[in-house]
Design an enzyme around this catalytic site. Structure first.
Site: not given
Length: 723
Positions: A449, A513
């Site tokens: 990430d 997301d």
């Protein structure tokens, strides 16, 4: 000097040098083997203009009287004074071709500058261009920009690019090309949620399956610009470049700066032709993912930061029962990480939560036959962390003084900062910790990430996004070399780092997301313009979306996730009864068809009803064709909102062999499915649904079939079998 002519997959690229500098005389439709004398392309000289023909050079330059955006901007620092050699006059030194690769060297001996251009037209029609500038002089030369540009034909009158934000990445916007420059700038220090994955110019009204399109993509994960530049004489150039900060690239004598690669494709068959060129290139790479893409369960929306071994082992058992093949432990496993305010940089398993380390969970996961994956964020650091307390000088900031010495830091973003990978000690620490995790644990997969923009990003008081991006690339490369069997996913607050630069180093991207299936239909459709589905994570979330609070049936969520690298982000322990049986059915459906989904030709219909999205995948025609009885195509018919009309009419199924006959069947739903009534609203069903329909590919593509009347935010799945 004879022109260079590269040809592949219906595309020609012609590089001429007859005016002294290299220019691309044609990029577009295949011109055949024989070219005329390209001097016939010399334009007339209008009044009140330069007294010579003005080439749109391979490196456009003011020294040829080009009035548009220049290809090279920079200047020499002589005796401590900047601003010299600000305008170069590049002329061809050599221009050679070997197969479908050309190398053009242009130089200005007076300015002490050489630019080398490498161009490759790949077998599927994708063009790859790389420019590099070398300082041949005796004093430093500061590079402000080295752009890669291509001309488009006069009938390219519309421009399509993509924009977005967190949880709404890659949405299209379209407008006419007018005189002047349209610039899309990314100053995020990463690719950006609003970055345009594709920059496409085309003929009026070009669509999925019609019109001419010229499209580019910049393979770079840092600051960048993409642009379309129409000058006063009517010529249009499109291209891109790295957006360099102040004095980020200063070449000492003999040094070279290589600009990011620009990938480009031409199509006379609409946007699907552009996609075909990109997919062909991806899938021909020797390091492209091979084998079935495993069904994933990611734990984030199941447990968030609440890591408990007993709970996670139970979750793993439930996942295995469903048919999951890869179990990924998300954020929260390392020291001090009970929320997102602390711990980044301390890449040690938290002994207070995991007294036995990760081994008990890994053993439970692998005992079920699943791979184990782990979330990391190696490029970031928390102020509240052991490593920040030990090495505050490793925290990136704009000041010459480090945070340790009172230097100013950028504003926090998600309560975190960036670790300075340009610092060799910091880079080595991060590499060492992730390397140790992979050596000490049976980890098959990293979810990597990157949860903030790199604003005010500096090293020792100087702008350093350029160096940080290269250092991050080196980190990926070093870990992949040390652990070649470990797959890496690029996640960046969802889809903020999706580009061919990062995809050369990773095996998957997290598109967003947002797992809301309605939002995902658009996000995945436009991500899939460039990136093939086997590299795009698509997950089923809970019935009510974590990010939008919108509620959808399982079938809509599953059909949306099916056309990607399929997985779940959901506490599947709570899925019971008929819903669990249905979920198992969709997982089995994905496993049955993933080889087709991840190798076939992506097709998208130009549906006249704007409430309808029709997309699918068609099996590639190998020697001998598709065997009878084999699944030749899958299509999703998706209703995004209500229609103006009572019926959507006939829907075409494009991309099929016009001479082949196919059997079309409704794969989901069937009349026995429990939620059939939630998907379809009609007084009398479409006649062909009960027993299927048979027609050749030409009929299905040109005439199509009537479809059921669907409720908004529902979808059906069609299977086409070769006869």
């Amino acid at each position: 000097m004879q022109p260079l002519h590269l040809r592949s997959a219906g595309t020609s690229l012609v590089i001429s040098t007859h005016r002294g500098e290299a220019e691309i005389s044609h990029w577009g439709a295949d011109l055949g083997e024989t070219l005329p004398d390209l001097a016939i392309l010399n334009e007339p000289i209008p009044p009140s203009s330069a007294d010579a023909n003005v080439p749109a050079g391979l490196i456009p330059q003011a020294s040829s009287s080009w009035q548009g955006r220049p290809g090279l901007r920079g200047h020499r620092v002589t005796d401590g004074m900047p601003g010299f050699d600000f305008s170069v006059r590049l002329r061809v030194v050599s221009a050679t071709a070997d197969g479908n690769t050309a190398v053009v060297v242009q130089s200005d001996p007076d300015a002490g500058i050489t630019v080398t251009s490498h161009l490759t037209l790949h077998p599927g029609g994708l063009l790859e261009m790389r420019n590099a500038v070398t300082n041949d002089g005796t004093s430093p030369f500061q590079v402000d920009e080295l752009a890669t540009v291509l001309p488009v034909a006069p009938d390219a009158v519309e421009l399509l690019d993509l924009t977005g934000r967190w949880c709404r990445e890659r949405h299209p916007q379209r407008h006419s090309i007018q005189q002047g420059t349209w610039v899309r700038t990314g100053r995020h220090g990463r690719t950006g949620h609003d970055s345009s994955l594709l920059f496409a110019a085309g003929t009026a009204g070009f669509g999925n399956r019609h019109g001419k399109v010229w499209a580019t993509h910049l393979a770079w994960s840092g600051n960048h610009e993409q642009f379309a530049d129409r000058v006063g004489d009517g010529r249009t150039m499109i291209g891109g470049s790295e957006l360099l900060g102040p004095a980020e690239v200063v070449l000492q004598p003999g040094e070279t700066y290589t600009a990011p690669a620009l990938f480009a494709a031409y199509s006379d068959r609409g946007l699907d032709g552009i996609t075909e060129a990109f997919y062909s290139w991806f899938r021909a790479r020797p390091h492209h993912v091979a084998g079935p893409r495993p069904v994933v369960l990611n734990t984030w929306e199941a447990v968030y930061f609440d890591h408990n071994l007993e709970t996670l082992i139970e979750l793993a058992g439930s996942a295995a029962d469903l048919g999951v093949e890869r179990f990924v432990l998300d954020d929260g496993w390392f020291r001090g990480r009970r929320n997102d305010h602390a711990g980044l940089g301390d890449w040690y398993v938290d002994e207070s939560v995991w007294p036995g380390g990760l081994t008990p969970l890994i053993e439970a996961v692998t005992a079920h036959g699943m791979e184990f994956g782990l979330w990391v964020e190696p490029e970031m650091i928390s102020i509240n962390s052991d490593i920040a307390r030990a090495h505050p000088e490793w925290i990136v900031g704009p000041s010459a003084s480090s945070y340790k010495d009172g230097g100013r830091l950028p504003v926090e973003w998600r309560h975190q900062h960036v670790i300075d990978l340009v610092n060799p000690e910091a880079w080595q620490y991060v590499f060492g910790r992730i390397d140790a995790l992979l050596r000490d644990n049976k980890i098959s997969y990293l979810k990597w990430d990157q949860n903030r923009d790199l604003l005010e990003h500096g090293h020792s008081g100087r702008a350093s996004v350029h160096q940080q991006t290269l250092a991050a690339y080196r980190l990926f490369d070093a870990l992949r070399e040390a652990h070649p069997s470990v797959e890496i996913e690029s996640c960046s607050s969802g889809g903020a780092r999706v580009d061919l630069g990062i995809l050369e180093r990773t095996d998957r991207v997290w598109a967003s997301d947002c797992n809301d299936a309605l939002e995902r239909q658009t996000i995945q459709r436009w991500t899939g313009m460039v990136v093939p589905p086997e590299l795009v994570g698509g997950h089923i979330g809970p019935s009510t979306s974590h990010t939008t609070a919108r509620t959808h049936d399982l079938s809509f969520r599953a059909i949306t996730a099916l056309f990607g690298h399929f997985g779940m982000e959901w506490d599947v322990r709570s899925v019971t009864g008929a819903e669990r049986k249905e979920l198992k059915g969709f997982i089995a459906l994905y496993k049955e068809h993933r080889a087709l989904i991840h190798s076939g030709l992506a097709v998208r219909a130009d549906a006249p009803d704007e409430s309808l999205m029709v997309h699918g995948v068609v099996a590639p025609e190998h020697d001998g064709g598709i065997p009878a009885g084999a699944t030749a195509a899958l299509f999703a018919v998706v209703k995004t909102r209500t229609s103006f009309a009572e019926q959507v009419g006939r829907v075409s199924l494009p991309g099929l062999d016009p001479s082949r006959t196919y059997r079309v069947e409704l794969l989901f739903p069937t009349p026995v499915d429990a939620d059939y009534g939630h998907t379809v609203i009609e007084a009398q069903p479409v006649s062909w649904l009960a027993s299927g329909a048979e027609a050749n590919g030409r009929f299905l593509g040109e005439v199509g079939l009537p479809m059921p009347v669907l409720h908004p935010e529902h979808a059906i799945l069609l299977r086409l079998t070769a006869l």
